[in-house]
Design an enzyme around this catalytic site. Structure first.
Site, mmCIF file in Angstrom:
data_model
loop_
_atom_site.group_PDB
_atom_site.id
_atom_site.type_symbol
_atom_site.label_atom_id
_atom_site.label_comp_id
_atom_site.label_asym_id
_atom_site.label_seq_id
_atom_site.Cartn_x
_atom_site.Cartn_y
_atom_site.Cartn_z
ATOM 1 N N GLU A 41 -3.539 2.942 -7.420
ATOM 2 C CA GLU A 41 -3.920 4.069 -6.570
ATOM 3 C C GLU A 41 -2.911 5.206 -6.715
ATOM 4 O O GLU A 41 -1.809 5.126 -6.146
ATOM 5 C CB GLU A 41 -3.910 3.662 -5.086
ATOM 6 C CG GLU A 41 -4.906 2.614 -4.694
ATOM 7 C CD GLU A 41 -5.186 2.616 -3.185
ATOM 8 O OE1 GLU A 41 -6.316 2.300 -2.821
ATOM 9 O OE2 GLU A 41 -4.284 2.954 -2.386
ATOM 10 N N HIS A 73 0.854 -1.189 0.000
ATOM 11 C CA HIS A 73 0.000 0.000 0.000
ATOM 12 C C HIS A 73 0.891 1.240 0.000
ATOM 13 O O HIS A 73 2.004 1.212 0.534
ATOM 14 C CB HIS A 73 -0.927 -0.004 1.223
ATOM 15 C CG HIS A 73 -1.973 1.048 1.128
ATOM 16 N ND1 HIS A 73 -1.748 2.341 1.512
ATOM 17 C CD2 HIS A 73 -3.235 1.010 0.634
ATOM 18 C CE1 HIS A 73 -2.842 3.054 1.270
ATOM 19 N NE2 HIS A 73 -3.760 2.267 0.744
#
Ligand code: G3P
Length: 227
Positions: A141, A93
């Site tokens: 992302e 992430h």
């Protein structure tokens, strides 16, 4: 994993722990059953066992380390997650970035123990590189939109379409998700129309007055939009 996917990254908000976290996980389970959408919950490590024992939907960890059991102070071995019933691992992430060799080691360790992986990428090219490692799913992302409420599917649709194109050149199977700034059901619909199989979302749900309603609205649209 089934598609479409609504993956909820709990991060480390006040609502990500304890009673509130459990409530959100249960709301996610209810919505998944009602709409037939794959809703994945990704709580912090402290909440994993409790949530795994309380819901039947997939529970992923926010990170893991490619170690066996042993003298690894402060690390979280993949095998330990497997043994408590965690279904998969979120890897790389933007708020927990790893080197490519570390990503490879975690994905391989997860495969060894039959765990799924959802690996994040910040750009279409990074997504293609990750697709070559063959995780079950990946999410693109753009970091600058995370937590802003400005949806990548609206602000930077080309990031999504380029990701789908580049990833499919190397991997036909990996489930591709869209993340960053996803706030409304409309943003989810746009992510699906642009060619991805769902979203990875956090603040819109974790900071909502009524998380169940947001999950429900997003799941309903995902179900309707995904062909
Ligand atoms: O993992 C999902 C995430 O980074 C996006 O965060 O708050 O923009 O939905 P958010």
């Amino acid at each position: 994993l089934k598609v479409p996917v609504l993956a909820i990254n709990f991060k480390a908000y006040p609502t990500s722990f304890g009673v509130k976290a459990l409530e959100i996980a249960k709301a996610a389970e209810k919505v998944a059953q009602e709409y037939g959408v794959e809703v994945i919950v990704i709580p912090p490590a402290t909440e994993l066992r409790k949530i795994v024992e309380s819901v039947s939907i997939p529970v992923y960890a926010q990170h893991a380390d490619p170690y066996e059991y042993g003298a690894y102070t402060g690390w979280l071995p993949v095998v330990a997650l497997k043994d408590i019933g965690v279904r998969g691992i979120l890897v790389n992430h933007s708020e927990h970035r790893l080197r490519l060799d570390e990503i490879v080691a975690i994905v391989e360790a997860a495969k060894k123990y039959g765990l799924e992986t959802l690996v994040c990428a910040d750009t279409p090219i990074a997504a293609a590189a990750i697709a070559a490692i063959k995780p079950v799913a990946l999410a693109v992302e753009p970091p600058e939109l995370i937590g802003t409420g400005i949806a990548v599917s609206k602000a930077k649709p080309e990031v999504i379409t380029n990701t789908v194109q580049r990833v499919r050149e190397v991997n036909k199977e990996v489930i591709i998700l869209t993340g960053a700034g996803i706030s409304t059901a409309e943003d989810v619909e746009a992510a699906i129309r642009l060619g991805t199989a769902g979203v990875l979302v956090a603040s819109a749900i974790m900071k909502a007055q009524n998380p169940e309603k947001v999950i429900k609205d997003m799941a309903a649209v995902a179900k309707a939009a995904y062909k």
